[in-house]
Enzyme design. Structure first.
Site, PDB file in Angstrom:
ATOM      1  N   SER A 166      35.154 -26.618  -0.590  1.00  0.00           N
ATOM      2  CA  SER A 166      33.758 -26.277  -0.936  1.00  0.00           C
ATOM      3  C   SER A 166      33.552 -24.749  -1.076  1.00  0.00           C
ATOM      4  O   SER A 166      32.442 -24.282  -1.601  1.00  0.00           O
ATOM      5  CB  SER A 166      32.759 -26.701   0.155  1.00  0.00           C
ATOM      6  N   GLU A 219       0.804  -1.233   0.106  1.00  0.00           N
ATOM      7  CA  GLU A 219      -0.030   0.173   0.001  1.00  0.00           C
ATOM      8  C   GLU A 219       0.992   1.369  -0.010  1.00  0.00           C
ATOM      9  O   GLU A 219       0.322   2.290  -0.520  1.00  0.00           O
ATOM     10  CB  GLU A 219      -0.772   0.270   1.242  1.00  0.00           C
ATOM     11  N   CYS A 259      -0.245   0.620   7.866  1.00  0.00           N
ATOM     12  CA  CYS A 259      -0.770   1.121   6.346  1.00  0.00           C
ATOM     13  C   CYS A 259      -2.013   2.153   6.598  1.00  0.00           C
ATOM     14  O   CYS A 259      -2.284   2.916   5.694  1.00  0.00           O
ATOM     15  CB  CYS A 259      -1.119  -0.114   5.578  1.00  0.00           C
ATOM     16  N   GLY A 267      19.131 -32.008   5.480  1.00  0.00           N
ATOM     17  CA  GLY A 267      18.688 -33.555   5.564  1.00  0.00           C
ATOM     18  C   GLY A 267      17.458 -33.603   6.739  1.00  0.00           C
ATOM     19  O   GLY A 267      16.207 -34.053   6.609  1.00  0.00           O
ATOM     20  N   LEU A 307      29.231 -15.571   8.598  1.00  0.00           N
ATOM     21  CA  LEU A 307      27.901 -15.420   8.583  1.00  0.00           C
ATOM     22  C   LEU A 307      27.133 -14.414   8.842  1.00  0.00           C
ATOM     23  O   LEU A 307      25.985 -13.877   9.220  1.00  0.00           O
ATOM     24  CB  LEU A 307      27.204 -16.530   9.361  1.00  0.00           C
ATOM     25  N   GLU A 364      22.131 -22.129   5.840  1.00  0.00           N
ATOM     26  CA  GLU A 364      23.339 -22.305   4.879  1.00  0.00           C
ATOM     27  C   GLU A 364      24.005 -23.396   5.307  1.00  0.00           C
ATOM     28  O   GLU A 364      25.208 -23.494   5.024  1.00  0.00           O
ATOM     29  CB  GLU A 364      24.106 -20.879   5.067  1.00  0.00           C
TER      30      GLU A 364
HETATM   31  C1  AOF Z   1       3.092  -7.328   4.649  1.00  0.00           C
HETATM   32  N1  AOF Z   1       3.370  -6.630   3.368  1.00  0.00           N
HETATM   33  O1  AOF Z   1       2.334  -5.458   1.630  1.00  0.00           O
HETATM   34  C2  AOF Z   1       0.952  -5.936   3.585  1.00  0.00           C
HETATM   35  C3  AOF Z   1       0.704  -6.537   4.674  1.00  0.00           C
HETATM   36  O2  AOF Z   1       5.152  -8.080   9.814  1.00  0.00           O
HETATM   37  P1  AOF Z   1       4.492  -6.502   9.416  1.00  0.00           P
HETATM   38  O3  AOF Z   1       4.627  -5.911  10.879  1.00  0.00           O
HETATM   39  O4  AOF Z   1       5.305  -6.017   8.497  1.00  0.00           O
HETATM   40  O5  AOF Z   1       3.240  -6.500   9.258  1.00  0.00           O
HETATM   41  C4  AOF Z   1       2.391  -7.735   8.923  1.00  0.00           C
HETATM   42  C5  AOF Z   1       0.890  -7.306   8.639  1.00  0.00           C
HETATM   43  O6  AOF Z   1       0.557  -6.570   7.833  1.00  0.00           O
HETATM   44  C6  AOF Z   1       0.018  -8.571   8.397  1.00  0.00           C
HETATM   45  O7  AOF Z   1      -1.110  -8.810   9.347  1.00  0.00           O
HETATM   46  C7  AOF Z   1      -0.071  -8.486   7.154  1.00  0.00           C
HETATM   47  O8  AOF Z   1      -1.249  -9.436   6.709  1.00  0.00           O
HETATM   48  C8  AOF Z   1      -0.580  -6.889   6.725  1.00  0.00           C
HETATM   49  N2  AOF Z   1      -0.061  -6.575   5.502  1.00  0.00           N
HETATM   50  N3  AOF Z   1       2.100  -7.185   5.151  1.00  0.00           N
HETATM   51  O9  AOF Z   1       4.112  -7.982   4.724  1.00  0.00           O
HETATM   52  C9  AOF Z   1       2.256  -6.239   2.938  1.00  0.00           C
HETATM   53  N4  AOF Z   1       0.073  -5.348   2.887  1.00  0.00           N
HETATM   54 ZN    ZN Z   2       0.399  -2.683   5.891  1.00  0.00          ZN
END
Ligand code: AOF
Ligand code: ZN
Length: 381
Positions: free
Chosen positions: A175, A56, A88, A311, A211, A304
């Site tokens: 590796s 958003e 948001c 496994g 790491l 990693e």
């Molecule tokens: C996202 N990406 O674009 C939207 C989300 O983990 P947070 O604190 O960043 O927020 C997670 C919450 O935000 C969660 O309830 C999710 O459904 C909502 N929306 N989350 O990571 C996004 N729009």
């Molecule tokens: Zn959000």
């Protein structure tokens, strides 16, 4: 001006944007967002990576002043609590959005069902889109997140680099530098995104890794380094232990009282030592270690190696995503190790499949291939 707008088609476009976050945002949901004015998209965006801005906010920023009086369309109800990023709903209100259309309510206990009242109180119209194939596709898109928010384990990403003949080391155990510089930079970006970077004790002994993030921006974030070490034999002279005072370093073990001195020695050097229950074959139960991490607010774990840890996590059904760097060299040798040890999956019917497959080439000169996907039990039909 009244314009006929096909919101279902626009939802499809938002889902397409959301998909760009696949592999980078989990366990958070993949979300895309559109700002629509007079039937035209005036801003769009998607959640690009874990800990990054929500879709958003990206779309509203792209729309700028045009967001005033516009519609915001998203597959998922907007969040209304401050989490990794600010709520948001605040951004939506501040930008002067007139109407919010979303497909699926948030399945989480914190945000679920809260946005409507907050937005309506601010004079914003809120509409949940009517059932359609794209609304169903939105539910499918957030299904992993829905399972996740109500569970107790972190999201586990396995990463390995292997030769084109499927080896992670030579017959003599060399590796370190199979992958190209570009792939290594990507791995550092992935570490910067992770809450935890995990390895097994054998990897510490053979590679002595740090790491840490040296080839990417961290924005001040420091991932916890975690070692699975059933017998608690981690060397105090390893780079991980030597830097444990600067970078949080946790060791999980299941050893008995004979390990008290080793535990005290590691703790004196700043290592957090955590005892968990024994699981298969007298080794520590990796599920308990993972649950411990999640209980401490650590949600995205990058593993990693080495093959034994991969496994154990795969056998336990504990790994969610695999990112495999396939490098253009052949190492040969029947005894050269592959990326996944353990007892294997005896028949093809038991095989673990990658679904939601993504293939790409890394590096300007196309040096390595990346094959990544959701770890599941069934072949994608
Ligand atoms: C996202 N990406 O674009 C939207 C989300 O983990 P947070 O604190 O960043 O927020 C997670 C919450 O935000 C969660 O309830 C999710 O459904 C909502 N929306 N989350 O990571 C996004 N729009
Ligand atoms: Zn959000």
């Amino acid at each position: 001006m009244s314009v006929d707008v096909n919101y279902d088609e626009l939802l499809e476009r938002a889902l397409k944007l959301a998909r760009k976050g696949t592999g980078f945002v989990e366990p958070n949901p993949r979300v895309g967002a559109l700002v629509i004015k007079d039937g035209e998209v005036v801003g769009e965006g998607w959640h690009p990576e874990y800990r990054g801005p929500h879709a958003e906010v990206v779309a509203l920023e792209a729309a700028g002043e045009s967001a005033r009086g516009a519609d915001l369309l998203i597959p998922l109800e907007p969040c209304s609590m401050d989490g990794k990023t600010p709520a948001c709903t605040d951004a939506i209100i501040a930008c002067g959005i007139q109407r919010v259309l979303f497909a699926v309510p948030d399945p989480g206990p914190d945000n679920g069902g809260r946005a409507r009242a907050i937005l309506q109180d601010a004079g914003i119209e809120v509409q949940q889109l009517p059932a359609s194939d794209n609304v169903t596709a939105s539910e499918v898109m957030i299904a992993d997140f829905a399972t996740y928010v109500n569970g107790s384990l972190p999201w586990v990403v396995l990463k390995w680099a292997m030769s084109a003949d499927g080896k992670v080391a030579t017959v003599t155990g060399e590796s370190r530098w199979i992958s190209s510089d570009s792939s290594r930079t990507e791995v550092h970006q992935e570490r910067a995104r992770a809450d935890v970077v995990m390895v097994g004790r054998a990897t510490v002994r053979t590679d002595d890794p740090e790491l840490t993030v040296r080839l990417a921006e961290t924005n001040g974030h420091v991932a916890v380094r975690a070692v699975l070490d059933s017998g608690l034999h981690l060397e105090p002279t390893s780079k991980l232990v030597e830097s444990a005072r600067e970078v949080p370093t946790w060791v999980f073990h299941c050893a008995g009282s004979d390990a008290e001195d080793r535990k005290a020695a590691l703790e004196a050097l700043g290592v957090i030592v955590v005892r968990v229950a024994k699981g298969d074959g007298g080794r520590l139960d990796p599920a308990e270690a993972l649950r411990h991490l999640r209980a401490h607010g650590l949600h995205r774990v990058l593993v990693e190696g080495g093959p034994t840890v991969h496994g154990a996590l795969l056998s336990g059904g504990l790994a969610d995503w695999a990112r495999v760097y396939v490098c253009p060299l052949l190492l040969g040798g029947i005894t050269a190790p592959g990326p996944v040890a353990g007892s294997g999956f005896p028949s093809l019917g038991d095989a673990v499949w990658l679904t939601d497959l993504h293939l790409r080439v890394v590096g300007e000169n196309g040096s390595d291939f990346v094959v990544e996907g959701r770890i599941g039990n069934h072949r994608e039909s």
